[in-house]
Design a protein around this motif. Structure first.
Motif, PDB file in Angstrom:
ATOM      1  N   ASN A 202      -6.055   2.904 -15.964  1.00 36.20           N
ATOM      2  CA  ASN A 202      -5.366   4.049 -15.355  1.00 36.20           C
ATOM      3  C   ASN A 202      -6.040   4.432 -14.055  1.00 36.20           C
ATOM      4  O   ASN A 202      -7.240   4.242 -13.884  1.00 36.20           O
ATOM      5  N   ILE A 203      -5.251   5.032 -13.187  1.00 39.08           N
ATOM      6  CA  ILE A 203      -5.776   5.711 -12.005  1.00 39.08           C
ATOM      7  C   ILE A 203      -5.212   7.127 -12.069  1.00 39.08           C
ATOM      8  O   ILE A 203      -3.989   7.303 -12.010  1.00 39.08           O
ATOM      9  N   PHE A 204      -6.062   8.121 -12.233  1.00 40.47           N
ATOM     10  CA  PHE A 204      -5.633   9.513 -12.396  1.00 40.47           C
ATOM     11  C   PHE A 204      -4.578   9.646 -13.493  1.00 40.47           C
ATOM     12  O   PHE A 204      -3.543  10.288 -13.308  1.00 40.47           O
ATOM     13  N   ASP A 205      -4.805   9.021 -14.609  1.00 44.98           N
ATOM     14  CA  ASP A 205      -3.913   9.040 -15.776  1.00 44.98           C
ATOM     15  C   ASP A 205      -2.597   8.299 -15.576  1.00 44.98           C
ATOM     16  O   ASP A 205      -1.719   8.356 -16.421  1.00 44.98           O
ATOM     17  N   VAL A 206      -2.432   7.620 -14.460  1.00 42.50           N
ATOM     18  CA  VAL A 206      -1.233   6.809 -14.208  1.00 42.50           C
ATOM     19  C   VAL A 206      -1.580   5.358 -14.528  1.00 42.50           C
ATOM     20  O   VAL A 206      -2.483   4.786 -13.915  1.00 42.50           O
ATOM     21  N   PRO A 207      -0.874   4.763 -15.491  1.00 38.79           N
ATOM     22  CA  PRO A 207      -1.161   3.361 -15.828  1.00 38.79           C
ATOM     23  C   PRO A 207      -0.905   2.420 -14.636  1.00 38.79           C
ATOM     24  O   PRO A 207       0.061   2.595 -13.893  1.00 38.79           O
ATOM     25  N   ILE A 208      -1.787   1.453 -14.486  1.00 42.31           N
ATOM     26  CA  ILE A 208      -1.647   0.463 -13.415  1.00 42.31           C
ATOM     27  C   ILE A 208      -0.298  -0.250 -13.528  1.00 42.31           C
ATOM     28  O   ILE A 208       0.333  -0.556 -12.513  1.00 42.31           O
ATOM     29  N   THR A 209       0.166  -0.492 -14.748  1.00 38.41           N
ATOM     30  CA  THR A 209       1.442  -1.191 -14.927  1.00 38.41           C
ATOM     31  C   THR A 209       2.603  -0.398 -14.323  1.00 38.41           C
ATOM     32  O   THR A 209       3.566  -0.989 -13.835  1.00 38.41           O
ATOM     33  N   ILE A 210       2.515   0.909 -14.337  1.00 38.41           N
ATOM     34  CA  ILE A 210       3.566   1.741 -13.749  1.00 38.41           C
ATOM     35  C   ILE A 210       3.546   1.605 -12.231  1.00 38.41           C
ATOM     36  O   ILE A 210       4.592   1.463 -11.586  1.00 38.41           O
ATOM     37  N   ILE A 211       2.369   1.614 -11.650  1.00 33.38           N
ATOM     38  CA  ILE A 211       2.251   1.444 -10.200  1.00 33.38           C
ATOM     39  C   ILE A 211       2.794   0.068  -9.792  1.00 33.38           C
ATOM     40  O   ILE A 211       3.548  -0.047  -8.819  1.00 33.38           O
TER      41      ILE A 211
ATOM     42  N   ALA B  21       0.828  -1.205   0.000  1.00 34.72           N
ATOM     43  CA  ALA B  21       0.000   0.000   0.000  1.00 34.72           C
ATOM     44  C   ALA B  21       0.865   1.258   0.000  1.00 34.72           C
ATOM     45  O   ALA B  21       0.590   2.209  -0.741  1.00 34.72           O
ATOM     46  N   ILE B  22       1.916   1.264   0.801  1.00 39.91           N
ATOM     47  CA  ILE B  22       2.824   2.421   0.841  1.00 39.91           C
ATOM     48  C   ILE B  22       3.471   2.632  -0.520  1.00 39.91           C
ATOM     49  O   ILE B  22       3.503   3.748  -1.042  1.00 39.91           O
ATOM     50  N   PHE B  23       3.979   1.554  -1.120  1.00 36.73           N
ATOM     51  CA  PHE B  23       4.623   1.663  -2.432  1.00 36.73           C
ATOM     52  C   PHE B  23       3.628   2.146  -3.494  1.00 36.73           C
ATOM     53  O   PHE B  23       3.955   3.002  -4.313  1.00 36.73           O
ATOM     54  N   ALA B  24       2.412   1.598  -3.485  1.00 42.87           N
ATOM     55  CA  ALA B  24       1.410   1.960  -4.494  1.00 42.87           C
ATOM     56  C   ALA B  24       0.977   3.419  -4.359  1.00 42.87           C
ATOM     57  O   ALA B  24       0.887   4.142  -5.357  1.00 42.87           O
ATOM     58  N   ILE B  25       0.726   3.867  -3.146  1.00 36.94           N
ATOM     59  CA  ILE B  25       0.295   5.253  -2.926  1.00 36.94           C
ATOM     60  C   ILE B  25       1.416   6.220  -3.295  1.00 36.94           C
ATOM     61  O   ILE B  25       1.176   7.244  -3.952  1.00 36.94           O
ATOM     62  N   THR B  26       2.636   5.889  -2.916  1.00 36.37           N
ATOM     63  CA  THR B  26       3.781   6.733  -3.269  1.00 36.37           C
ATOM     64  C   THR B  26       3.940   6.827  -4.780  1.00 36.37           C
ATOM     65  O   THR B  26       4.136   7.913  -5.340  1.00 36.37           O
ATOM     66  N   ALA B  27       3.850   5.683  -5.439  1.00 34.25           N
ATOM     67  CA  ALA B  27       3.973   5.660  -6.905  1.00 34.25           C
ATOM     68  C   ALA B  27       2.885   6.508  -7.545  1.00 34.25           C
ATOM     69  O   ALA B  27       3.165   7.311  -8.450  1.00 34.25           O
ATOM     70  N   LEU B  28       1.663   6.339  -7.104  1.00 32.98           N
ATOM     71  CA  LEU B  28       0.548   7.084  -7.676  1.00 32.98           C
ATOM     72  C   LEU B  28       0.742   8.592  -7.507  1.00 32.98           C
ATOM     73  O   LEU B  28       0.586   9.362  -8.456  1.00 32.98           O
ATOM     74  N   VAL B  29       1.119   9.017  -6.314  1.00 33.24           N
ATOM     75  CA  VAL B  29       1.293  10.449  -6.046  1.00 33.24           C
ATOM     76  C   VAL B  29       2.445  11.029  -6.870  1.00 33.24           C
ATOM     77  O   VAL B  29       2.294  12.076  -7.511  1.00 33.24           O
ATOM     78  N   ILE B  30       3.579  10.347  -6.893  1.00 28.90           N
ATOM     79  CA  ILE B  30       4.737  10.878  -7.623  1.00 28.90           C
ATOM     80  C   ILE B  30       4.493  10.862  -9.130  1.00 28.90           C
ATOM     81  O   ILE B  30       4.796  11.838  -9.829  1.00 28.90           O
ATOM     82  N   GLU B  31       3.925   9.777  -9.633  1.00 28.50           N
ATOM     83  CA  GLU B  31       3.650   9.703 -11.076  1.00 28.50           C
ATOM     84  C   GLU B  31       2.596  10.733 -11.490  1.00 28.50           C
ATOM     85  O   GLU B  31       2.742  11.393 -12.513  1.00 28.50           O
ATOM     86  N   TRP B  32       1.552  10.883 -10.707  1.00 25.71           N
ATOM     87  CA  TRP B  32       0.515  11.860 -11.024  1.00 25.71           C
ATOM     88  C   TRP B  32       1.092  13.274 -10.996  1.00 25.71           C
ATOM     89  O   TRP B  32       0.771  14.115 -11.853  1.00 25.71           O
ATOM     90  N   THR B  33       1.973  13.539 -10.035  1.00 24.86           N
ATOM     91  CA  THR B  33       2.630  14.848  -9.957  1.00 24.86           C
ATOM     92  C   THR B  33       3.462  15.102 -11.210  1.00 24.86           C
ATOM     93  O   THR B  33       3.423  16.194 -11.783  1.00 24.86           O
ATOM     94  N   GLY B  34       4.220  14.100 -11.651  1.00 28.43           N
ATOM     95  CA  GLY B  34       5.030  14.244 -12.864  1.00 28.43           C
ATOM     96  C   GLY B  34       4.184  14.513 -14.093  1.00 28.43           C
ATOM     97  O   GLY B  34       4.535  15.345 -14.940  1.00 28.43           O
ATOM     98  N   ILE B  35       3.060  13.833 -14.187  1.00 27.79           N
ATOM     99  CA  ILE B  35       2.151  14.048 -15.326  1.00 27.79           C
ATOM    100  C   ILE B  35       1.560  15.456 -15.258  1.00 27.79           C
ATOM    101  O   ILE B  35       1.514  16.176 -16.259  1.00 27.79           O
ATOM    102  N   THR B  36       1.111  15.850 -14.077  1.00 28.23           N
ATOM    103  CA  THR B  36       0.502  17.161 -13.892  1.00 28.23           C
ATOM    104  C   THR B  36       1.480  18.293 -14.191  1.00 28.23           C
ATOM    105  O   THR B  36       1.100  19.317 -14.769  1.00 28.23           O
ATOM    106  N   LEU B  37       2.746  18.104 -13.833  1.00 29.31           N
ATOM    107  CA  LEU B  37       3.763  19.125 -14.095  1.00 29.31           C
ATOM    108  C   LEU B  37       4.247  19.116 -15.541  1.00 29.31           C
ATOM    109  O   LEU B  37       5.068  19.936 -15.926  1.00 29.31           O
ATOM    110  N   GLY B  38       3.744  18.184 -16.334  1.00 33.28           N
ATOM    111  CA  GLY B  38       4.121  18.114 -17.735  1.00 33.28           C
ATOM    112  C   GLY B  38       5.528  17.572 -17.954  1.00 33.28           C
ATOM    113  O   GLY B  38       6.185  17.938 -18.922  1.00 33.28           O
TER     114      GLY B  38
END
Length: 137
Positions: free
Chosen positions: A44-53, A17-34
């Motif tokens: 996807n979850i918030f435009d982050v592919p499940i495979t990346i998480i 859970a810690i790894f998944a939440i961290t991945a989601l937040v950091i990946e979503w931030t990277g996408i949002t920042l362009g």
């Protein structure tokens, strides 16, 4: 004996859970920042592919295993070593596209900061495992 198994399973779920939440937040931030764009994916979850998480979770667990077997340096470098061939494949297969305006691109259009992130992923996973194995849940 069963209680010990339950605690181990519980810790394993907490680590995931810690790894998944961290991945989601950091990946979503990277996408949002362009910083990068992922190719179209079905799941996807918030435009982050499940495979990346899932790959972050795998890198986290692998970093811990390598650390336990070979020590700190190997454990810390695990995330970068796993990511290098993925950057090569992603570049040629169009899985994701980096938009390197934050730091210079150094490896198949991947910015230097990406490798700092994966070094941090390995460090964070090792520290998380060490902490959770020493505490009682």
């Amino acid at each position: 004996m069963k209680r010990q198994f339950t605690l181990d399973k519980k810790r394993f779920l907490v680590v995931n859970a810690i790894f998944a939440i961290t991945a989601l937040v950091i990946e979503w931030t990277g996408i949002t920042l362009g910083m990068y764009v992922y190719a179209d994916n079905l799941f996807n979850i918030f435009d982050v592919p499940i495979t990346i998480i899932v790959s972050w979770i795998v890198i986290g667990h692998t970093s811990w295993v390598v650390y336990k077997k070979f020590g700190w340096i190997a454990g810390l470098l695990t995330g970068i070593i796993i990511d290098l061939p993925l950057e090569f494949l992603a570049f040629h297969l169009g899985w994701w596209t980096w938009i390197p305006r934050w730091t210079p691109a150094i490896f198949f259009n991947a910015p230097a900061i990406n490798f700092v992130v994966f070094l941090s992923v390995s460090l964070g996973s090792i520290l998380t495992y060490n902490y959770l194995l020493e505490t009682k849940l």
